[in-house]
Enzyme design. Structure first.
Site, PDB file in Angstrom:
ATOM      1  N   SER A   7     -67.448  32.042 -27.361  1.00 39.79           N
ATOM      2  CA  SER A   7     -67.236  31.806 -25.939  1.00 39.79           C
ATOM      3  C   SER A   7     -67.151  30.305 -25.653  1.00 39.79           C
ATOM      4  O   SER A   7     -66.375  29.595 -26.299  1.00 39.79           O
ATOM      5  CB  SER A   7     -68.355  32.480 -25.139  1.00 39.79           C
ATOM      6  N   ASP A  33     -60.902  40.538 -22.641  1.00 38.60           N
ATOM      7  CA  ASP A  33     -62.089  41.063 -23.326  1.00 38.60           C
ATOM      8  C   ASP A  33     -63.226  41.373 -22.355  1.00 38.60           C
ATOM      9  O   ASP A  33     -64.372  41.534 -22.769  1.00 38.60           O
ATOM     10  CB  ASP A  33     -62.555  40.098 -24.416  1.00 38.60           C
ATOM     11  N   HIS A  93     -66.439  40.931 -24.791  1.00 37.46           N
ATOM     12  CA  HIS A  93     -66.689  39.510 -24.996  1.00 37.46           C
ATOM     13  C   HIS A  93     -67.916  39.208 -25.855  1.00 37.46           C
ATOM     14  O   HIS A  93     -67.845  38.386 -26.770  1.00 37.46           O
ATOM     15  CB  HIS A  93     -66.828  38.821 -23.642  1.00 37.46           C
TER      16      HIS A  93
END
Length: 684
Positions: free
Chosen positions: A298, A574, A629
């Site tokens: 991320s 995602d 994610h």
């Protein structure tokens, strides 16, 4: 003499799907699955409501007429109760959860005649067995690994603070069980400690004491982001699988940082970037010169990109002075997992109004959330975290609004997709409010400069506003404090025009080229197939007299059309990051734009279709084929790919989405693509 190594295909190391009888993710028994949420809910609910009810009930009694503090101390020792919750309730809850999961898992295996050893084998153990079977050799670690966690996933510890948290010294007030108890004990106290000073971007001053600071620092070591709370893993599964093939703290580590802060301030306050550089150099030297594999998740990938630019820049320009070939000498690969390379639209909504998809669809529950933690307060806290500003969309309308993701827009709607759409009548200007009401309606609780900023933005919306206008408004608005907030000083969203790029552009891959490192590889790995926020319908936030409230603009939850639901436009991604941000630079920008990849670094993109499955032993996550994610960090195929990369094996590109066609559509537009951006910036 060692046995000769056999040739292995790129697909052969992914274990074949086992039969249904041996697949614990298939057809779980109905009874345990049906009762599981009830069991867990009772456990968690009891702990939370016991803590909150007793503590706040006691506080209420303290304030009740005729029941003084002394009486309260005699009747109810709140500190003792809080200590009981920390030391008894929460650990017991974890033990209960683990015992329940172990029993349910064993019952399921017995019902399906599954061998317990097989079901508990981690990807690392399976990978090791496959290599031994196919080559006759034991798999060994090759490249040292450094993890870089993302936004909010790393632990933060208290080192100094107000009296209300005096017992929390060196405890985690973000992540871990102690976070929940600290929040429940005194919500406002906890919020003050996780908030930063928005003007400096640093530690806030304590209330009533201008010389002492609240001091919150990143937790250190692999423990900082292996698990967020008990049983909720972040990097935990990957760490365990790497350990299964021989990794340990000598060749595997994590760079931890205060994820709230602007990246340059991490160096100024904590020396983070210097420590990052030293850690890489030390691990390479310790492992016989084998170059490092940097693995980000991320926002951690934006930190990596910033570091790769910082480390080669001269010290006189604010860099690390490592020299132009430092990256090529020290970094073997950069594994970018679910990286928001072009930012995320939800950064706009959180900074503008403290909202996102999850709050927009709550309905009546949203009113309860508003009463407990108002949007204004959420906006203030998030605006103080300069890191959120680094995740604002990059590339402007040329990437996000011109031809971008048109496949998700109804064919009858010929207008370009906007990241932020005002109502059909545009936002209300101050003049309209004043002309429509009495003079006192012109009063606004915000200061005059902010009023002017809001008014100019509202006027501009009457014609048209694009992403550049929205970003400029956010920088000028500064969460209601104006353009002097730290985040505005450390982030520029100009997509080029400077050579070399300035420090405020180093977070932006559209403005900052990759380092000269021809031997390095970049692996982009991300999930697709999950509805993800891509844009918002907004409206003016006025009170009954027509005055602007704070926040001045909010999501219009009544806006529903096509893929716009409750004021939120959804697209492929995602669940947190849209496909455009996940894949454009990886599948196109860094491959076809020599300016942004001057040494032709090889970029391998591998996409994972999200396939949620229920696993008894891990019921809160999406299973071994997840592409969401965070849950993608437990995806077994991705884990095998990581193990291949760190042991020196090959991973191939696999694109299953429409990202290449999307990029081609953007690039072919007269006002779209990286080449258009370069032309515009060259004229500035």
């Amino acid at each position: 003499m060692p046995r000769k190594k056999k040739t292995i295909s790129s697909a052969s190391r992914i274990p074949k799907k086992e039969s249904k009888a041996n697949d614990q993710t298939s057809s779980p028994p109905r009874s345990p699955r049906r009762n599981l949420p009830f069991i867990i809910g009772i456990s968690i609910g009891f702990a939370v409501f016991f803590t909150a009810g007793v503590y706040y009930g006691g506080r209420a009694l303290q304030n009740h007429e005729g029941f003084g503090t002394g009486d309260m101390d005699k009747q109810l020792n709140l500190e003792a109760i809080q200590e009981f919750v920390d030391q008894r309730i929460l650990p017991a809850m974890n033990d209960t959860y683990n015992n329940i999961m172990e029993k349910i898992n064993k019952d399921q295996m017995n019902n399906n005649n599954v061998n317990e050893t097989d079901t508990k084998r981690r990807p690392g153990e399976k990978f090791k067995s496959i290599i031994l079977l196919e080559t006759g050799q034991q798999v060994r670690p090759k490249h040292p690994v450094i993890f870089v966690p993302g936004f909010i996933t790393g632990g933060l510890q208290l080192w100094a603070g107000e009296e209300c948290l005096r017992k929390r010294f060196r405890e985690s007030i973000w992540a871990g069980n102690s976070m929940a108890s600290a929040f429940l004990a005194d919500k406002e106290c906890w919020l003050r400690h996780v908030e930063l000073d928005p003007l400096t971007g640093m530690d806030p001053l304590m209330l009533g004491n201008n010389e002492s600071y609240i001091k919150v620092r990143a937790q250190q070591g692999l423990e900082a982001a292996d698990y967020f709370v008990s049983s909720y893993w972040i990097f935990g599964k990957l760490i365990h699988s790497l350990a299964d093939i021989g990794y340990d703290p000598n060749n595997m580590d994590m760079v931890t940082y205060d994820w709230r802060m602007a990246y340059p301030l991490l160096e100024e306050r904590d020396g983070f970037l210097t420590d990052f550089k030293v850690k890489v150099e030390r691990m390479v030297a310790k492992n016989n010169g084998e170059k490092i594999v940097l693995m980000g998740h991320s926002m951690g990938n934006l930190v990596v990109l910033f570091f790769l630019r910082w480390v080669v820049e001269p010290k006189k320009r604010g860099g690390g002075g490592g020299g132009s070939d430092w990256v090529n000498q020290h970094v073997e690969s950069f594994i970018n997992i679910a990286g928001p390379m072009l930012g995320v639209p939800k950064a706009i909504s959180t900074l503008l109004s403290g909202e996102m998809k999850e709050t927009a669809v709550l309905g009546t529950l949203g009113k309860l959330l508003e009463g407990y933690l108002a949007a204004k307060r959420r906006k203030e806290i998030i605006s103080s975290w300069a890191s959120v500003w680094s995740m604002l969309p990059k590339g402007g309308p040329a990437l996000w609004e011109v031809g971008a993701d048109n496949s998700s827009i109804p064919e009858s709607d010929s207008s370009p997709a906007r990241v932020l759409e005002p109502p059909s009548g545009a936002f209300h200007s101050m003049e309209e409010v004043c002309n429509a009401e009495e003079d006192d309606a012109c009063y606004n609780p915000l200061n005059d400069a902010i009023n002017s900023t809001i008014n100019e933005f509202a006027k501009k919306s009457k014609a048209s506003i694009n992403l550049d206008d929205v970003l400029q408004f956010l920088l000028d608005y500064g969460g209601g404090l104006g353009p002097k907030v730290a985040a505005s000083r450390y982030h520029s969203f100009q997509s080029g025009g400077r050579s070399p790029p300035i420090l405020s552009q180093w977070h932006n891959p559209v403005a900052t080229p990759l380092p000269v490192a021809p031997s390095m590889k970049i692996y982009c790995m991300y999930g697709v197939g999950v509805d993800t926020e891509a844009g918002y319908a907004y409206k003016s936030n006025l009170d009954e007299t027509g005055q602007y409230l704070d926040p001045p603009f909010v999501i219009d939850t009544n806006a529903t059309k096509g893929n716009m639901v409750n004021g939120v436009r959804l697209t492929n991604g995602d669940g947190s990051v849209p496909l455009l941000s996940l894949g454009y630079m990886c599948a196109d920008g860094w491959i076809n734009n020599r300016k942004l990849n001057p040494s032709k670094i090889q970029v391998i993109t591998k996409e994972f279709e999200h396939e949620a499955t229920f696993v008894m032993s891990d019921p809160l996550r999406a299973g071994p084929k997840a592409g969401e994610h965070c849950d993608i960090l437990g995806n077994e195929e991705l884990t095998y790919d990581v193990l291949k990369i760190v042991t020196g094996e090959k991973v191939d590109t696999r694109i299953i989405s429409d990202i290449k066609n999307m990029a081609a559509t953007i690039n072919s537009h007269d006002l779209g693509g990286l080449n258009y951006i370069s032309k515009v910036e060259a004229k500035r």
